[in-house]
Design an enzyme around this catalytic site. Structure first.
Site, PDB file in Angstrom:
ATOM      1  N   ILE A 114      -5.916  -0.391  -2.886  1.00  0.00           N
ATOM      2  CA  ILE A 114      -4.675  -0.061  -3.576  1.00  0.00           C
ATOM      3  C   ILE A 114      -4.739  -0.610  -4.989  1.00  0.00           C
ATOM      4  O   ILE A 114      -5.179  -1.752  -5.213  1.00  0.00           O
ATOM      5  CB  ILE A 114      -3.468  -0.688  -2.847  1.00  0.00           C
ATOM      6  CG1 ILE A 114      -3.397  -0.197  -1.398  1.00  0.00           C
ATOM      7  CG2 ILE A 114      -2.165  -0.340  -3.574  1.00  0.00           C
ATOM      8  CD1 ILE A 114      -2.526  -1.049  -0.527  1.00  0.00           C
ATOM      9  N   CYS A 115      -4.251   0.186  -5.920  1.00  0.00           N
ATOM     10  CA  CYS A 115      -4.168  -0.262  -7.292  1.00  0.00           C
ATOM     11  C   CYS A 115      -2.693  -0.499  -7.604  1.00  0.00           C
ATOM     12  O   CYS A 115      -1.938   0.430  -7.832  1.00  0.00           O
ATOM     13  CB  CYS A 115      -4.760   0.795  -8.230  1.00  0.00           C
ATOM     14  SG  CYS A 115      -4.646   0.304  -9.957  1.00  0.00           S
TER      15      CYS A 115
END
Lengths: 178, 739
Positions: A114-115
């Site tokens: 996840i960013c």
């Protein structure tokens, strides 16, 4: 007229002290922090987000569940995530990834990485599991298309129908019995 | 053709025989005298028919003796014995016929007297045929053996029955009149015919049965006094004289008789103990219930158990009786506890090491542990709740601290190993007092302390006259038992009550108020039922003023009102009358609202006092209707009666004025239900995130929840309840959330 009043005493939960050694399996402050986060998460009843330790003796690995918020394209879908707390939590952010394939501009479709800024450089010790889960839930509906991990998804975001098709193609519903 | 040698041999034999019989008499006169002697002797010995009316020829004993002498000298006695036995055998049909006659008669009339007559007759036959004792022991014993062998072979099975009846009759006679010698001839006849040896077990069984009947008759249901001593005297005075007949025949003095009867005597004694033991084992439940009026029976039982090893049976009997009569939903918890205490006391008498008690107590303890009201019951009796009459605790028992199960001290010179029949988890509890034993039903005394707090809260809040001496005394007593630290919370509660008074005096001195609140420290009190009623009008102002005064006095503390608790004394002035009433706050709040306008609907009223349930509102209004301050004017519309109205007969509201209820302190059960709600959140959390889980895993995962202390059984029933409500489903032992 007799009235029964009470002086303002500490809240009932403070009585925990009368049940010694209630939850923690070690003296470590991280464990203590994690179990108190678990307690508040359990009692908060925020709709659509939930998490629980995978093992009762090791509090550092949690499984979480995020439901897409209603009114977003993810409504009705449920995503399983895993949360891994570092030993110096909460000074370092927990590592979170999607276990359910998630077609999303800020999520790697293969690794589930996840960013999200608060999971990286913007992390602060005041965040908790609950705030992180809430952030993830809102991230689903409001992606940050400026720094995509999944460029395809970022491009398609403006075309909801095509996006939904791609999303459903990758999505796998939770198998609860696993 | 015989050879010379053979001939010579025969001749030698002949000469030898001749010489033996002729005894060197001249000519054959020896032979003649032998022949005479032989016929005389055989005629003398020959069995004859007693029924034959022809008179017996009289024999001159001198001649007979001479004849036997001659035969003996000729060494012909063995041959004569054989001839005699042969004759005997031929005559035996005479006896057989008579036995048959008598026994047929007996079978038709079942009168033991018939058997008795037969026995006498047989004795007659026996002595008639008996060779004279002077003829030597050999012939007599050979005769006796042959006679008895034959006799026993022809006696039918019913004879044994007859003998038994006969013996029983003699026993009854001897018991009623020990010096009676009437049966002497019968016993002698028995002895003559060797019937005693043959029927020894039968005779003994008569004794056993008699003892059994007697013990049951005298001892059943009489438990006040120990019976064993009386029974022993009875045995000595009544049974022993009878025993002398069959078992000490031919004893010449008391010591000899004693030795002869030793074996059978101890068997009889054992049987008496066993019968009593069996009886008391059957009665044990009632004996326990009757305690202490049944201590005599328990003493007996103790002695019997030392003699008869029936401890296992006793334990079994108590367990069964308890299961059937005590440990079921129909029995009151109080009764179960009382019975348990009785059991403890009783078995301490019977078995001081406590092995029996341990075996018996286990099911009771397990059952009590599952009874939700058991703790409250125990606690109530601990503080001597006077209303229930008999208390578990004997006031005369010294108050002592609770004993913790100790680890065995092997260095103790007084140490003894566990009793031989102790189970694997037997714990010697010899020193524990009753209360410690009861408290140890539960794994921790914390439960008691919690329940105690609830009970104390209820009682303190119920006290109106400010006299806390009784509670203070109770707490001091309990401090000795549970230790100072355990009762700290109770101490604070008690101090709150007195502090309230002091604070109130101070506040009143600053600004007098009609409110006299009881101020409790929330942290130390069990949860009180919450309510969100808001007092309207003047009550609210009073509360606020009081709270302000309080804050000036104790700046670090804030008052939080529980307006639904307490009582209000009111004086209501009407156009024509004054009504004074002592009512709960909700009633007061409502009647105050009636000063605004005369007619209200229930819903209007309820909305003015915060949230209150409709039924509670109706109930409080009914109080006023009852004392004719309000009247119901149409459905759920109430009207103030400014002028008194006579109640129309028959319309009187059924609801009575609320009696003094105990203050609504949440019971431990309710508190537990509250906690279970928290644990359900955790279960929900784990089932959402970890998929379906088996029960034991849920149990271990719940360790993460603070203060979780349920057993897996409790969790199981909780999950079942959740299943019934559709919150969870289970498949193959795996739980998951319901849809």
């Amino acid at each position: 007229m007799d009235q029964i009043t009470s002086s303002l005493a500490p809240s009932r939960t403070a009585q925990k002290s009368t049940a010694p050694g209630s939850t923690t399996d070690g003296p470590g402050s991280v464990t203590k922090r994690l179990s108190s986060e678990l307690m508040s998460l359990m009692m908060s009843s925020s709709p659509g987000i939930s998490a629980f330790p995978k093992n009762d003796s090791h509090l550092f690995e949690w499984a979480g569940t995020i439901e897409g918020a209603s009114g977003t394209i993810y409504a009705g879908l449920t995503f399983r995530i895993s949360i891994s707390f570092p030993s110096n939590y909460p000074y370092t952010a927990p590592a979170i990834k999607f276990d359910t394939p998630c077609y999303h501009p800020n999520v790697d479709i293969h690794s589930g990485a996840i960013c999200l800024d608060i999971l990286q450089d913007k992390w602060s010790a005041v965040y908790s599991v609950q705030t992180v889960l809430l952030s993830l839930q809102s991230l689903l509906g409001e992606p940050n298309n400026a720094s995509p991990l999944n460029a395809d998804a970022a491009r398609l975001w403006s075309d909801p129908e095509a996006y939904k098709t791609q999303l459903m193609k990758h999505y796998r519903p939770l198998d609860n019995s696993s | 053709m015989a050879s010379n040698a053979v001939r010579a041999q025969v001749a030698a034999k002949w000469q030898e025989s001749f010489a033996r019989i002729n005894r060197a008499e001249p000519g054959i006169s020896g032979l003649m005298s032998f022949s005479h002697a032989w016929s005389l002797a055989t005629a003398f010995l020959k069995p004859y028919d007693l029924n034959d009316p022809t008179p017996r020829p009289r024999h001159d004993m001198r001649q007979v003796r001479e004849a036997f002498d001659i035969i003996n000298k000729c060494r012909r006695l063995p041959v004569m014995l054989e001839v005699f036995l042969e004759d005997l055998h031929k005559s035996q049909h005479l006896i057989a016929r008579e036995v048959e006659d008598y026994m047929n008669l007996y079978e038709s009339n079942s009168d033991p007297e018939t058997v008795k007559a037969l026995i006498f007759r047989l004795a007659e036959w026996y002595s008639a045929w008996k060779p004279n004792a002077e003829l030597g022991q050999t012939i007599t014993s050979a005769y006796t053996l042959a006679f008895q062998t034959h006799l026993f072979s022809i006696l039918p099975a019913s004879f044994a029955r007859g003998v038994k009846a006969l013996v029983a009759a003699t026993l009854v006679r001897t018991v009623s009149q020990p010096s009676d010698q009437q049966d002497r001839p019968l016993w002698q006849a028995f002895d003559t015919l060797s019937l005693i040896e043959r029927y020894e077990t039968l005779i003994a069984s008569v004794g056993y049965e008699y003892i059994e009947v007697y013990v049951l008759q005298t001892c059943a249901g009489s438990w006040e006094e120990p019976m064993l001593a009386n029974l022993r005297t009875w045995m000595i005075n009544k049974i022993v004289p009878w025993m002398v007949w069959p078992f000490a025949r031919g004893a010449t003095n008391a010591d000899e008789a004693k030795t002869m009867m030793q074996g059978v005597g101890s068997r009889f004694d054992f049987h008496m103990h066993k019968t009593l033991c069996d009886l008391r084992t059957c009665e044990i439940f009632d004996i326990i219930v009757d305690f202490p009026d049944s201590s005599g029976a328990l003493q007996d039982l103790k002695e019997c158990l030392q003699r008869v090893d029936q401890r296992a049976e006793l334990a079994q009997s108590i367990r069964q009786a308890n299961k059937k009569r005590l440990l079921h939903p129909g029995a009151d918890t109080k009764d179960i506890l009382l019975s348990y205490v009785s059991t403890i006391k009783c078995l301490r008498i019977v078995d001081p090491p406590g092995v029996l008690l341990f075996k018996v107590a286990d099911p009771i303890r397990r059952y009590l542990r599952d009874r939700p009201d058991a703790i409250r019951c125990i606690v109530a009796s601990l503080v001597g709740d006077g209303e229930s009459g008999d208390s578990l605790v004997d006031d005369s028992e010294p108050i002592q601290p609770l004993q913790q199960p100790e680890i065995e001290n092997y260095a103790d010179p007084e140490w003894t190993p566990e009793p031989i029949d102790a189970g694997p988890d037997f714990r010697a509890s010899k020193t524990s007092d009753i209360i410690s034993t009861i408290v140890s039903i539960y794994d921790s005394k914390d439960l008691f302390i919690k329940e105690l707090q609830v009970l104390l809260a209820q009682r303190l809040l119920a006290i109106k006259d400010g006299n806390f001496d009784r509670e203070r005394r109770n707490i001091e007593i309990l401090k000795i038992r549970f230790g100072e630290s355990a009762l700290q919370v109770c101490e604070v509660m008690l101090r709150d009550m007195t502090d309230s008074r002091r604070i109130d005096q101070h506040v009143q001195s600053q600004q007098s108020s009609v409110i006299h609140p009881t101020i409790i420290s929330r942290h130390f009190w069990p949860a009180l039922e919450t309510s969100s009623i808001v007092m309207p009008g003047q009550f609210q102002d009073m509360q606020e003023q009081y709270a302000k005064e309080f804050t000036t006095f104790k700046p670090d503390k804030t008052l939080r009102w529980l307006p639904h608790l307490g009582r209000v004394q009111l004086e209501l002035e009407f156009d024509d009358r004054t009504v004074s009433a002592d009512v709960p706050p909700l009633e007061a709040a409502f009647i105050e609202l009636f000063s605004e306008k005369d007619t209200w609907t229930v819903d209007e009223l309820a909305s003015r006092v915060g949230t209150v349930s409709r039924s509670a509102a109706l109930k409080s209004l009914a109080t006023w209707v009852d004392i004719r301050v309000l009247k119901e004017d149409g459905e759920h519309v109430f009207k103030l009666l400014s002028v008194a109205e006579e109640a129309i007969p028959g319309t009187k509201t059924a609801i009575k004025q609320a009696t003094d209820e105990l203050p609504p302190v949440m019971s431990v059960q309710q508190q537990q239900a509250e906690q279970m709600k928290v644990y359900w959140k955790f279960i929900e959390g784990m089932l959402t995130n970890l998929g379906s889980l088996p029960l034991d895993r849920i149990q271990t995962m719940l360790r993460l929840a603070p203060g979780y202390d349920r057993t897996i059984e409790q969790l199981g029933s909780f999950m079942e309840a959740a299943k019934r409500e559709g919150l969870a489903t289970v498949k193959d032992g795996m739980w998951r959330l319901g849809k």
